[in-house]
Design an enzyme around this catalytic site. Sequence first.
Site, PDB file in Angstrom:
ATOM      1  N   TYR B  98       0.818  -1.215   0.000  1.00 32.37           N
ATOM      2  CA  TYR B  98       0.000   0.000   0.000  1.00 32.37           C
ATOM      3  C   TYR B  98       0.849   1.261   0.000  1.00 32.37           C
ATOM      4  O   TYR B  98       0.538   2.259  -0.640  1.00 32.37           O
ATOM      5  CB  TYR B  98      -0.951   0.010   1.202  1.00 32.37           C
ATOM      6  CG  TYR B  98      -2.199  -0.809   0.967  1.00 32.37           C
ATOM      7  CD1 TYR B  98      -3.187  -0.365   0.093  1.00 32.37           C
ATOM      8  CD2 TYR B  98      -2.388  -2.021   1.597  1.00 32.37           C
ATOM      9  CE1 TYR B  98      -4.337  -1.110  -0.132  1.00 32.37           C
ATOM     10  CE2 TYR B  98      -3.533  -2.781   1.381  1.00 32.37           C
ATOM     11  CZ  TYR B  98      -4.503  -2.319   0.515  1.00 32.37           C
ATOM     12  OH  TYR B  98      -5.633  -3.047   0.293  1.00 32.37           O
ATOM     13  N   GLU B 194       5.603 -30.042  15.197  1.00 29.26           N
ATOM     14  CA  GLU B 194       4.848 -29.543  14.043  1.00 29.26           C
ATOM     15  C   GLU B 194       3.588 -28.803  14.467  1.00 29.26           C
ATOM     16  O   GLU B 194       3.289 -27.737  13.939  1.00 29.26           O
ATOM     17  CB  GLU B 194       4.489 -30.722  13.111  1.00 29.26           C
ATOM     18  CG  GLU B 194       3.643 -30.316  11.912  1.00 29.26           C
ATOM     19  CD  GLU B 194       3.278 -31.495  11.008  1.00 29.26           C
ATOM     20  OE1 GLU B 194       3.916 -32.547  11.106  1.00 29.26           O
ATOM     21  OE2 GLU B 194       2.337 -31.345  10.206  1.00 29.26           O
ATOM     22  N   ASP B 246       4.362 -35.176  12.032  1.00 32.16           N
ATOM     23  CA  ASP B 246       3.510 -36.293  11.647  1.00 32.16           C
ATOM     24  C   ASP B 246       4.273 -37.275  10.770  1.00 32.16           C
ATOM     25  O   ASP B 246       5.153 -36.880   9.996  1.00 32.16           O
ATOM     26  CB  ASP B 246       2.308 -35.781  10.823  1.00 32.16           C
ATOM     27  CG  ASP B 246       1.222 -35.170  11.700  1.00 32.16           C
ATOM     28  OD1 ASP B 246       1.244 -35.386  12.923  1.00 32.16           O
ATOM     29  OD2 ASP B 246       0.352 -34.485  11.136  1.00 32.16           O
TER      30      ASP B 246
END
Lengths: 365, 365
Positions: B98, B194, B246
Amino acid sequence: MSKKTRTEELEKLAQFGKQVLEQIKKMENPHIQIPLRSLSNTIFDEDKQILKLGNKKQVRTYFNTAHTKKFMQTLLIASACKELIKSGKTTSIRDLFYMTKHTIGTSKENTFEDQEESNAIIEDLEVTIDALRENLHLFASTRGAMVGNATIVDSGDTINLRKMGSGGWGIPSIVEEEVIQFKNVEAEFVLVVEKDAMWRRLNEDKFWKKHNCLLMHGQGMAPRGVRRLLWRLNHELKLPVYVFVDNDPWGFYIYSVYKQGSINLAYESKRMAVTDAKFIGLSSFDQEKFDIPDNATIKLTKTDIARCRQILEYPWFQKKSWQKEIKHMMKKGVKLELEALSKKGLEFTANTYLPQKIENKDWLE
Amino acid sequence: MSKKTRTEELEKLAQFGKQVLEQIKKMENPHIQIPLRSLSNTIFDEDKQILKLGNKKQVRTYFNTAHTKKFMQTLLIASACKELIKSGKTTSIRDLFYMTKHTIGTSKENTFEDQEESNAIIEDLEVTIDALRENLHLFASTRGAMVGNATIVDSGDTINLRKMGSGGWGIPSIVEEEVIQFKNVEAEFVLVVEKDAMWRRLNEDKFWKKHNCLLMHGQGMAPRGVRRLLWRLNHELKLPVYVFVDNDPWGFYIYSVYKQGSINLAYESKRMAVTDAKFIGLSSFDQEKFDIPDNATIKLTKTDIARCRQILEYPWFQKKSWQKEIKHMMKKGVKLELEALSKKGLEFTANTYLPQKIENKDWLE
């Protein structure tokens, strides 16, 4: 959990179990009544100005092949929550899914196949025994942070929110009285910012110090922990709450979730909705008011316009001021992000926009 | 920013500008050389064990209708960064968009139409003048938190990470030496998790206290701030790093980003890749090793399998141990989430799995 809450929740769970036990002793078909969590049973309470559930209920019966599995699941989750509370441990709803998932006897049938099943049962249980999942020792994923003129205690650790650097204190999912206590709160109001980037800018400018407030963000749609903490700050400490969101229908809705509650979690509004929260911006009238150049605006997309039409119809957006606000946005055909204010200089938000809005009470409710 | 870094970055930006100025003075067509940030120019450095950019460069020329706008944008962003550094302020890449977006002269042409354009230019600039965007005073969205046996200073505030309650300290995007200093670090290693839910469980069990470590999470794919902070803890304090993800191809890739860097940000590996990070689990061999029941596993989806095939081909997964690890997962046809360990009891991860893995040095590198 305070001893009192813990005893209360354990009692509710015990009552829930006993009721089924009584039915079995009487040789009745065991059944439980569960308030219906559907849009058709969601109503806007005009008096209290919150979303809440209506009176419709479903009956879940054991001897009914369409209900048996869900009946079993409900009792299984209730039992696991009882164990959690007793052990004083908390865990995630994903954990609870794994903890309660098992193969039944010598069959090949599992208690749960996926987490959506157990999540729905958790919500059933919350609404049936009228307990927040946080009081059942379950937490959701978290987002959001806080800094400001206050000291709190989190799990026994004293945390001075005036000395939290650039990172801030991460707002946990469970913020009940026994986890979080307020100690030395000098702040006179709470400013909730939609986005973490703006929160960081305001923190860097020490906005909270200059204006004696607490500065909080929920990284988009408000997570439960942030909503509940805000509720506590507002109800227990009577701090006014200002919500600062993007000027688009999504920002308006985020504000309304803080204020009236969400459609998804209507049954929790009474413990989460901050009914006197004020919408401090960005307003569709701010571009003119603050002389923000046209090239800082973004054209509304079709999805934006459709969403504007949707929220125009929501009962909790029926106030004249809100209808005017939304319609003005649609008429202009553009939206404004918080960051658009940076076109006026990096300190414009902290030094001009927000102070002026607060001083002039230039907000919507 | 330390004065030294600030002066260095300002000098780099000045050099960058001067070089263009010299060309103009000589009446040459102004041009800049930018290292190519593409997969074809990403190489795995076997010696250093990190992903890095190759030597291919693109030339951006002012008098070339296909380049003119981008040339202007590059200089514009460089100039805005110079202003930011000089003012001592930091801001988000959205803000920068911006701040630099404006309509050119009396035309209807804007400097930027959307943020993707300015983001790409920021990355061009980072790689061209060899500076982290954090040193250009720009921050990205943040995720992640930390607690543990250490005291740090964040923006002048002393933060005792042993006393951060359940919420923890939110890891900011900019963690350079001048913002974050390490004070009293007793921790002997860092455990990166994680997911925030597992982080919360381990924090509740005070794992970091019992095992004298720092406990960090990055809420899924590691954000820049978390990677850079980990790098500093590893390089400056020589703390070993264990990554706990995982057991699926996505978890493996998250680990590899901590260790070797990411394809997207290959040019930053040297400042972010923790090349001696260890993968502590979940491993495809853990189900047997820890006797985890079958119903805690999840069938691999087609997408999972395709992703397994992809990472099997990545040069940084060519070690025998990793090939064996990935192939074993594919052979079993199932994956395991961190939460699956809760089937063995809520404290199993903290009291059995992790201590055993660390003691037996049962990890992959």
